[in-house]
Design a protein around this motif. Sequence first.
Motif, PDB file in Angstrom:
ATOM      1  N   ARG A  53      -7.284  -1.077  -0.004  1.00 17.47           N
ATOM      2  CA  ARG A  53      -7.929   0.228   0.052  1.00 17.47           C
ATOM      3  C   ARG A  53      -7.339   1.233  -0.917  1.00 17.47           C
ATOM      4  O   ARG A  53      -7.964   2.252  -1.220  1.00 17.47           O
ATOM      5  CB  ARG A  53      -7.843   0.773   1.479  1.00 17.47           C
ATOM      6  CG  ARG A  53      -8.656  -0.035   2.469  1.00 17.47           C
ATOM      7  CD  ARG A  53      -8.528   0.524   3.869  1.00 17.47           C
ATOM      8  NE  ARG A  53      -9.425  -0.160   4.793  1.00 17.47           N
ATOM      9  CZ  ARG A  53      -9.452   0.054   6.091  1.00 17.47           C
ATOM     10  NH1 ARG A  53      -8.633   0.937   6.636  1.00 17.47           N
ATOM     11  NH2 ARG A  53     -10.300  -0.598   6.862  1.00 17.47           N
ATOM     12  N   ASP A  54      -6.118   1.007  -1.375  1.00 17.98           N
ATOM     13  CA  ASP A  54      -5.509   1.943  -2.313  1.00 17.98           C
ATOM     14  C   ASP A  54      -4.465   1.201  -3.147  1.00 17.98           C
ATOM     15  O   ASP A  54      -4.164   0.024  -2.915  1.00 17.98           O
ATOM     16  CB  ASP A  54      -4.878   3.129  -1.586  1.00 17.98           C
ATOM     17  CG  ASP A  54      -3.914   2.718  -0.474  1.00 17.98           C
ATOM     18  OD1 ASP A  54      -3.133   1.760  -0.699  1.00 17.98           O
ATOM     19  OD2 ASP A  54      -3.928   3.346   0.604  1.00 17.98           O
ATOM     20  N   ALA A  55      -3.927   1.904  -4.126  1.00 22.53           N
ATOM     21  CA  ALA A  55      -2.980   1.291  -5.050  1.00 22.53           C
ATOM     22  C   ALA A  55      -1.693   0.873  -4.353  1.00 22.53           C
ATOM     23  O   ALA A  55      -1.042  -0.094  -4.772  1.00 22.53           O
ATOM     24  CB  ALA A  55      -2.675   2.261  -6.192  1.00 22.53           C
ATOM     25  N   ASP A  56      -1.323   1.577  -3.283  1.00 22.17           N
ATOM     26  CA  ASP A  56      -0.125   1.194  -2.540  1.00 22.17           C
ATOM     27  C   ASP A  56      -0.296  -0.176  -1.901  1.00 22.17           C
ATOM     28  O   ASP A  56       0.607  -1.010  -1.953  1.00 22.17           O
ATOM     29  CB  ASP A  56       0.190   2.247  -1.474  1.00 22.17           C
ATOM     30  CG  ASP A  56       1.375   1.841  -0.611  1.00 22.17           C
ATOM     31  OD1 ASP A  56       2.498   1.773  -1.134  1.00 22.17           O
ATOM     32  OD2 ASP A  56       1.163   1.573   0.589  1.00 22.17           O
ATOM     33  N   GLU A  57      -1.467  -0.420  -1.296  1.00 21.95           N
ATOM     34  CA  GLU A  57      -1.715  -1.741  -0.726  1.00 21.95           C
ATOM     35  C   GLU A  57      -1.710  -2.816  -1.804  1.00 21.95           C
ATOM     36  O   GLU A  57      -1.187  -3.914  -1.590  1.00 21.95           O
ATOM     37  CB  GLU A  57      -3.056  -1.761   0.024  1.00 21.95           C
ATOM     38  CG  GLU A  57      -2.989  -1.216   1.427  1.00 21.95           C
ATOM     39  CD  GLU A  57      -4.161  -1.652   2.274  1.00 21.95           C
ATOM     40  OE1 GLU A  57      -4.027  -1.619   3.516  1.00 21.95           O
ATOM     41  OE2 GLU A  57      -5.212  -2.038   1.716  1.00 21.95           O
ATOM     42  N   LEU A  58      -2.292  -2.527  -2.939  1.00 21.34           N
ATOM     43  CA  LEU A  58      -2.300  -3.505  -4.026  1.00 21.34           C
ATOM     44  C   LEU A  58      -0.878  -3.858  -4.446  1.00 21.34           C
ATOM     45  O   LEU A  58      -0.563  -5.017  -4.720  1.00 21.34           O
ATOM     46  CB  LEU A  58      -3.086  -2.953  -5.220  1.00 21.34           C
ATOM     47  CG  LEU A  58      -3.125  -3.832  -6.478  1.00 21.34           C
ATOM     48  CD1 LEU A  58      -3.777  -5.175  -6.192  1.00 21.34           C
ATOM     49  CD2 LEU A  58      -3.857  -3.105  -7.607  1.00 21.34           C
ATOM     50  N   GLN A  59      -0.007  -2.875  -4.457  1.00 27.40           N
ATOM     51  CA  GLN A  59       1.380  -3.125  -4.847  1.00 27.40           C
ATOM     52  C   GLN A  59       2.123  -3.937  -3.795  1.00 27.40           C
ATOM     53  O   GLN A  59       2.900  -4.842  -4.120  1.00 27.40           O
ATOM     54  CB  GLN A  59       2.090  -1.780  -5.076  1.00 27.40           C
ATOM     55  CG  GLN A  59       3.459  -1.892  -5.733  1.00 27.40           C
ATOM     56  CD  GLN A  59       4.582  -2.162  -4.734  1.00 27.40           C
ATOM     57  OE1 GLN A  59       4.532  -1.712  -3.599  1.00 27.40           O
ATOM     58  NE2 GLN A  59       5.593  -2.906  -5.160  1.00 27.40           N
ATOM     59  N   ARG A  60       1.841  -3.693  -2.501  1.00 27.56           N
ATOM     60  CA  ARG A  60       2.551  -4.389  -1.424  1.00 27.56           C
ATOM     61  C   ARG A  60       1.931  -5.744  -1.071  1.00 27.56           C
ATOM     62  O   ARG A  60       2.594  -6.603  -0.514  1.00 27.56           O
ATOM     63  CB  ARG A  60       2.596  -3.497  -0.179  1.00 27.56           C
ATOM     64  CG  ARG A  60       3.422  -2.237  -0.333  1.00 27.56           C
ATOM     65  CD  ARG A  60       3.532  -1.481   0.979  1.00 27.56           C
ATOM     66  NE  ARG A  60       2.256  -0.910   1.413  1.00 27.56           N
ATOM     67  CZ  ARG A  60       1.534  -1.371   2.428  1.00 27.56           C
ATOM     68  NH1 ARG A  60       1.971  -2.412   3.151  1.00 27.56           N
ATOM     69  NH2 ARG A  60       0.378  -0.809   2.766  1.00 27.56           N
ATOM     70  N   ARG A  61       0.656  -5.917  -1.301  1.00 25.75           N
ATOM     71  CA  ARG A  61      -0.073  -7.178  -1.106  1.00 25.75           C
ATOM     72  C   ARG A  61      -0.118  -7.650   0.350  1.00 25.75           C
ATOM     73  O   ARG A  61       0.012  -8.854   0.602  1.00 25.75           O
ATOM     74  CB  ARG A  61       0.497  -8.292  -1.974  1.00 25.75           C
ATOM     75  CG  ARG A  61       0.666  -7.956  -3.430  1.00 25.75           C
ATOM     76  CD  ARG A  61       1.144  -9.140  -4.238  1.00 25.75           C
ATOM     77  NE  ARG A  61       2.261  -9.834  -3.656  1.00 25.75           N
ATOM     78  CZ  ARG A  61       3.530  -9.451  -3.751  1.00 25.75           C
ATOM     79  NH1 ARG A  61       3.839  -8.366  -4.418  1.00 25.75           N
ATOM     80  NH2 ARG A  61       4.493 -10.161  -3.194  1.00 25.75           N
ATOM     81  N   PRO A  62      -0.327  -6.797   1.353  1.00 21.78           N
ATOM     82  CA  PRO A  62      -0.405  -7.305   2.725  1.00 21.78           C
ATOM     83  C   PRO A  62      -1.614  -8.223   2.891  1.00 21.78           C
ATOM     84  O   PRO A  62      -2.707  -7.944   2.405  1.00 21.78           O
ATOM     85  CB  PRO A  62      -0.551  -6.032   3.565  1.00 21.78           C
ATOM     86  CG  PRO A  62      -1.150  -5.019   2.635  1.00 21.78           C
ATOM     87  CD  PRO A  62      -0.568  -5.336   1.301  1.00 21.78           C
ATOM     88  N   SER A  63      -1.391  -9.338   3.571  1.00 17.90           N
ATOM     89  CA  SER A  63      -2.433 -10.318   3.898  1.00 17.90           C
ATOM     90  C   SER A  63      -3.009 -11.030   2.678  1.00 17.90           C
ATOM     91  O   SER A  63      -3.987 -11.767   2.808  1.00 17.90           O
ATOM     92  CB  SER A  63      -3.569  -9.668   4.703  1.00 17.90           C
ATOM     93  OG  SER A  63      -3.068  -9.006   5.843  1.00 17.90           O
ATOM     94  N   SER A  64      -2.427 -10.805   1.502  1.00 17.83           N
ATOM     95  CA  SER A  64      -2.853 -11.500   0.275  1.00 17.83           C
ATOM     96  C   SER A  64      -4.353 -11.394   0.039  1.00 17.83           C
ATOM     97  O   SER A  64      -5.023 -12.364  -0.338  1.00 17.83           O
ATOM     98  CB  SER A  64      -2.433 -12.979   0.322  1.00 17.83           C
ATOM     99  OG  SER A  64      -1.038 -13.112   0.378  1.00 17.83           O
ATOM    100  N   ARG A  65      -4.903 -10.207   0.233  1.00 19.23           N
ATOM    101  CA  ARG A  65      -6.347 -10.018   0.104  1.00 19.23           C
ATOM    102  C   ARG A  65      -6.814 -10.277  -1.332  1.00 19.23           C
ATOM    103  O   ARG A  65      -6.337  -9.668  -2.270  1.00 19.23           O
ATOM    104  CB  ARG A  65      -6.746  -8.612   0.561  1.00 19.23           C
ATOM    105  CG  ARG A  65      -6.468  -8.376   2.043  1.00 19.23           C
ATOM    106  CD  ARG A  65      -6.749  -6.939   2.461  1.00 19.23           C
ATOM    107  NE  ARG A  65      -6.341  -6.733   3.856  1.00 19.23           N
ATOM    108  CZ  ARG A  65      -7.144  -6.883   4.906  1.00 19.23           C
ATOM    109  NH1 ARG A  65      -8.415  -7.228   4.710  1.00 19.23           N
ATOM    110  NH2 ARG A  65      -6.697  -6.690   6.133  1.00 19.23           N
TER     111      ARG A  65
END
Length: 329
Positions: A53-65
């Motif tokens: 949903r945001d750049a922070d999630e992309l950086q952390r990669r939760p659930s390898s979406r």
Amino acid sequence: MTRFSSVQDGWGSYPLVQLLDHASGRQLKVALHGATLLSLTGSDGFELADAYRDADELQRRPSSRFAAMAPFANRIADARYDWDGVAQDMAPGLAGADRVARHGFLRSTDYELVETAADDHSAWLLLRSQVIRPGVFAGYPHAVDIEIRFTLDAAGLTVDAGMRNVGETSAPCFFGWHPYFRVGGTAVDSWLLQVPAETLVKVDADNIPLPGEQALAPVASRPELDFRQAHAIGPVHIDQGYTGLQADADGRIRSRLRDPASGRELVVWQEGGIMLVFTADTVARDVRRSVALEPMESLANAFNRADCAEAVRLEAGAERHFVFGVELP
């Protein structure tokens, strides 16, 4: 203006490319970071991708979406394997639960944008990674270039993942994709799933396929996991590999996800390999609000399986492609 277009943009500090079909309204966005798909919309404007949903999630990669998994997909048992008589350790110095090798090396790396363009027939982008080299990743002393081409045309999305061995010895490698899809705004229980598979993959407590033929069982032996005929997912928790996939007359293997309430249907197709289905029961957010339909070239732990050795072997100088895609509503 041509029917299709390609636009380079940014998402926080991450560059991305957007492909658009102006006739149907379909579009997708792909970040260069990890070759990660960030958005996929159908002709009705519905967001089909349950992506970051945001750049922070992309950086952390939760659930390898929407992870592009290379040079291996899913897990390697105990982060160890033997290749051509040489033992390799992908987690040296670690023990117990810290010994993890999962989803390849490239999720947190930046790809090079080789080209992006569009015409009246399609829009496309080509990404390349040349970071897999001896000494860069523990337990993987090989040199493999990865190229991923995303193409949007009138039928939907095609992904062509190419792997080239640029080293001097054979290398084990195979590709997988880890997308999460939505076809409605409800939990997945009421959605209809169809997977044209004859065989289930049996795994141990660590989700490693059992040895040899023990890993395979007829889908009829587990009726709750038998989706050869489309039916509602229901309350069952699915984290299941399927093999023995049956192709349609055009050679494509199609897995289908449909929301009866909206009538919206999405089709994931592949030209071979296996399909892994996951109902997002253990993700960090939005539990059971999407379904992962994961096309993979081979089984998890394939580097350690004699029955997968030929499929994952890439000789020096050789190139192999895994092609799959999404037919969009």
